[in-house]
Design an enzyme around this catalytic site. Structure first.
Site, PDB file in Angstrom:
ATOM      1  N   ASP A  32       6.937   7.017   3.430  1.00 29.24           N
ATOM      2  CA  ASP A  32       6.700   8.063   2.431  1.00 29.24           C
ATOM      3  C   ASP A  32       5.708   9.106   2.952  1.00 29.24           C
ATOM      4  O   ASP A  32       5.325  10.032   2.229  1.00 29.24           O
ATOM      5  CB  ASP A  32       6.280   7.487   1.066  1.00 29.24           C
ATOM      6  CG  ASP A  32       5.411   6.264   1.171  1.00 29.24           C
ATOM      7  OD1 ASP A  32       4.843   6.034   2.259  1.00 29.24           O
ATOM      8  OD2 ASP A  32       5.289   5.544   0.169  1.00 29.24           O
ATOM      9  N   HIS A  69       0.503  -2.839  -3.164  1.00 33.60           N
ATOM     10  CA  HIS A  69      -0.250  -2.510  -4.393  1.00 33.60           C
ATOM     11  C   HIS A  69      -0.538  -3.731  -5.250  1.00 33.60           C
ATOM     12  O   HIS A  69      -1.296  -3.658  -6.215  1.00 33.60           O
ATOM     13  CB  HIS A  69       0.520  -1.506  -5.259  1.00 33.60           C
ATOM     14  CG  HIS A  69       0.682  -0.167  -4.622  1.00 33.60           C
ATOM     15  ND1 HIS A  69      -0.382   0.543  -4.134  1.00 33.60           N
ATOM     16  CD2 HIS A  69       1.787   0.588  -4.383  1.00 33.60           C
ATOM     17  CE1 HIS A  69       0.058   1.690  -3.617  1.00 33.60           C
ATOM     18  NE2 HIS A  69       1.365   1.724  -3.748  1.00 33.60           N
ATOM     19  N   ASP A 118       1.386   3.381   5.120  1.00 34.02           N
ATOM     20  CA  ASP A 118       2.113   3.944   3.978  1.00 34.02           C
ATOM     21  C   ASP A 118       1.328   5.150   3.446  1.00 34.02           C
ATOM     22  O   ASP A 118       0.114   5.242   3.632  1.00 34.02           O
ATOM     23  CB  ASP A 118       2.222   2.868   2.889  1.00 34.02           C
ATOM     24  CG  ASP A 118       3.115   3.276   1.733  1.00 34.02           C
ATOM     25  OD1 ASP A 118       4.289   2.875   1.726  1.00 34.02           O
ATOM     26  OD2 ASP A 118       2.626   4.007   0.828  1.00 34.02           O
ATOM     27  N   HIS A 133       0.503   5.691   0.538  1.00 31.53           N
ATOM     28  CA  HIS A 133      -0.372   5.267  -0.565  1.00 31.53           C
ATOM     29  C   HIS A 133      -1.353   4.182  -0.131  1.00 31.53           C
ATOM     30  O   HIS A 133      -1.028   3.354   0.714  1.00 31.53           O
ATOM     31  CB  HIS A 133       0.482   4.760  -1.728  1.00 31.53           C
ATOM     32  CG  HIS A 133       1.516   5.743  -2.160  1.00 31.53           C
ATOM     33  ND1 HIS A 133       2.815   5.706  -1.682  1.00 31.53           N
ATOM     34  CD2 HIS A 133       1.436   6.801  -2.997  1.00 31.53           C
ATOM     35  CE1 HIS A 133       3.493   6.709  -2.227  1.00 31.53           C
ATOM     36  NE2 HIS A 133       2.681   7.393  -3.019  1.00 31.53           N
TER      37      HIS A 133
HETATM   38  C1  OKS Z   1       6.265   7.000  -9.829  1.00 35.78           C
HETATM   39  C2  OKS Z   1       5.656   5.972  -8.967  1.00 35.78           C
HETATM   40  C3  OKS Z   1       4.256   6.291  -8.544  1.00 35.78           C
HETATM   41  C4  OKS Z   1       4.077   6.145  -7.085  1.00 35.78           C
HETATM   42  C5  OKS Z   1       4.298   4.754  -6.593  1.00 35.78           C
HETATM   43  C6  OKS Z   1       4.053   4.672  -5.136  1.00 35.78           C
HETATM   44  C7  OKS Z   1       4.759   3.519  -4.547  1.00 35.78           C
HETATM   45  C8  OKS Z   1       4.559   3.447  -3.077  1.00 35.78           C
HETATM   46  N1  OKS Z   1       6.928   6.411 -10.933  1.00 35.78           N
HETATM   47  N2  OKS Z   1       3.517   2.753  -2.612  1.00 35.78           N
HETATM   48  O1  OKS Z   1       3.269   2.627  -1.325  1.00 35.78           O
HETATM   49  O2  OKS Z   1       5.282   3.971  -2.278  1.00 35.78           O
HETATM   50 ZN    ZN Z   2       3.914   4.337  -0.610  1.00 33.76          ZN
END
Ligand code: OKS
Ligand code: ZN
Length: 391
Positions: free
Chosen positions: A328, A196, A241, A243
């Protein structure tokens, strides 16, 4: 399988908000400990403990060229904004020095730069105030800083660079073989994750983009080995991932030598990127490929999408593959909502390695997210089983 681990990755320990309630961040040291435990049980894995560098006798093999700390710094400053890195390094101590928090507390951003403020030239500049700076360099509140964060961020970056070295620089494997050998796959146990993060903003538990660093490190090592030639390897990044890896996409968006392919939850965090129409810019057009898929996607549907993603990567004919791997996507994950179970990771890895071209491609498997630490070890084991199964 070569696994790279550094104990400093455990030093980063933060909190995050759920509503107005502060909880220990889901992205915790326990994640790495859980994976390492399972990997150590399998003697087919050669685990390289980078923190033992000062005691070379403890290393599983003699090194050709020790990884230099300077190189990690050099690649970090090449890929990230210098004052952003300074901020990551110094912010926590500065808050403590000003009496804003105790040493063991975590610090979080609170005031963000409004994207609509385009009139004030000052808004482009990092604020003097250390409290304000937290928000200037972050896009959310899931990237706090603790006392040990910078050390962990550096360790994570070092793991990424070392992974690239092992793929490109022949290494003598003591006892196992008298020959110089280049690794085919390296598992980089990075933490904190990176996908990210862009050049100057943390968010979603990410501070420095480890996949970006690995690509730059591949360039560094390849060109160091063949002086006089400029080698620009073709690198495919497959982001599995849950996300979307907005930071990785951003960095390579105009680059035709890096293909970014991501399968992720539709309309999920980080919310403002990851759509199909994001296909790259200028000469990078056609080299970015997003597969957003709806929540509750079954393993069967997921594998069909993965197959399409792999066809895309195969057409690109990469020299290297980096898998940004997050668990995830697991059915029980609190931050994801696909319906994948432990055995599906074996199928997933098998699919990635199923073509003749990609079966033998040098690859880095790089850890991103995944928060059910009770299952992380088994999920990783399952993935590696599928990965090796085809070799
Ligand atoms: C909640 C966090 C929001 C989602 C973050 C995702 C992080 C992740 N406080 N990215 O690949 O796993
Ligand atoms: Zn993630």
């Amino acid at each position: 399988m070569w696994v790279i681990y550094h104990k400093d990755t455990l030093l980063h320990q933060t909190v995050e908000l759920i509503g107005a309630k502060l909880i220990p961040a889901l992205e915790s040291p326990a994640r790495i400990e859980a994976i390492l435990k399972v990997l150590e049980e399998d003697e087919e894995n050669t685990i390289q403990y980078l923190h033992d560098k000062q005691n070379p006798d403890n290393l599983p093999f003699p090194k050709c060229e020790p990884l230099s700390h300077d190189l990690v710094q050099e690649l970090l400053t090449k890929t990230h904004d210098f004052s952003y890195l300074e901020h990551l390094k110094t912010a926590h101590a500065a808050w403590v020095a000003q009496g804003l928090v105790e040493e063991d507390d975590c610090i979080l951003p609170e005031c963000f730069r409004p994207p609509t403020n385009t009139t004030g030239s000052r808004s482009e500049q990092p604020p003097e105030d250390i409290f304000a700076r937290m928000g200037y360099y972050a896009f959310d509140m899931s990237s706090g800083l603790s006392k040990g964060s910078w050390k962990a961020i550096l360790a994570s970056a070092t793991i990424a660079v070392e992974a690239a070295r092992l793929l490109t620089v022949p290494t003598m494997v003591a006892l196992q073989s008298p020959y110089f050998k280049i690794q085919n796959t390296v598992l980089a146990l990075c933490r904190p994750p990176g996908h990210h993060c862009d050049t100057k903003m943390s968010g979603g538990y990410c501070y420095v983009n480890n996949a970006v660093l690995a690509v730059e490190a591949l360039h560094h090592y390849l060109n160091g080995q063949y002086p006089g030639l400029l080698l620009i390897p073709k690198v495919a990044i497959l982001d599995l991932d849950f996300h979307h890896g907005n930071g990785t996409q951003d960095y390579f968006y105009s680059n035709s030598a890096v293909l970014y392919v991501s399968i992720h939850g539709l309309n999920e965090f980080p919310y403002y990127s990851g759509f199909e129409e994001e296909t790259g810019r200028d000469s990078g057009r056609g080299f970015n490929c997003n597969y957003p898929i709806p929540v509750k996607t079954s393993a069967e549907e997921y594998m069909a999408v993965l197959k399409a993603a792999m066809d895309k990567i195969q057409d690109f004919q990469p020299d290297f593959l980096i898998v940004s791997l997050g668990f995830d996507t697991f059915r029980l994950d609190p931050l994801g909502s696909f319906d994948l179970d432990t055995e599906d990771y074996e199928t997933m890895a098998r699919c990635v390695r199923s073509s003749d071209e990609l079966r033998s491609i040098p690859a880095i498997i790089m850890l991103e997210g995944g928060y059910v630490f009770e299952n992380l070890g088994e999920n990783m084991k399952s993935f590696l089983k599928g990965w090796k199964g085809n070799v």
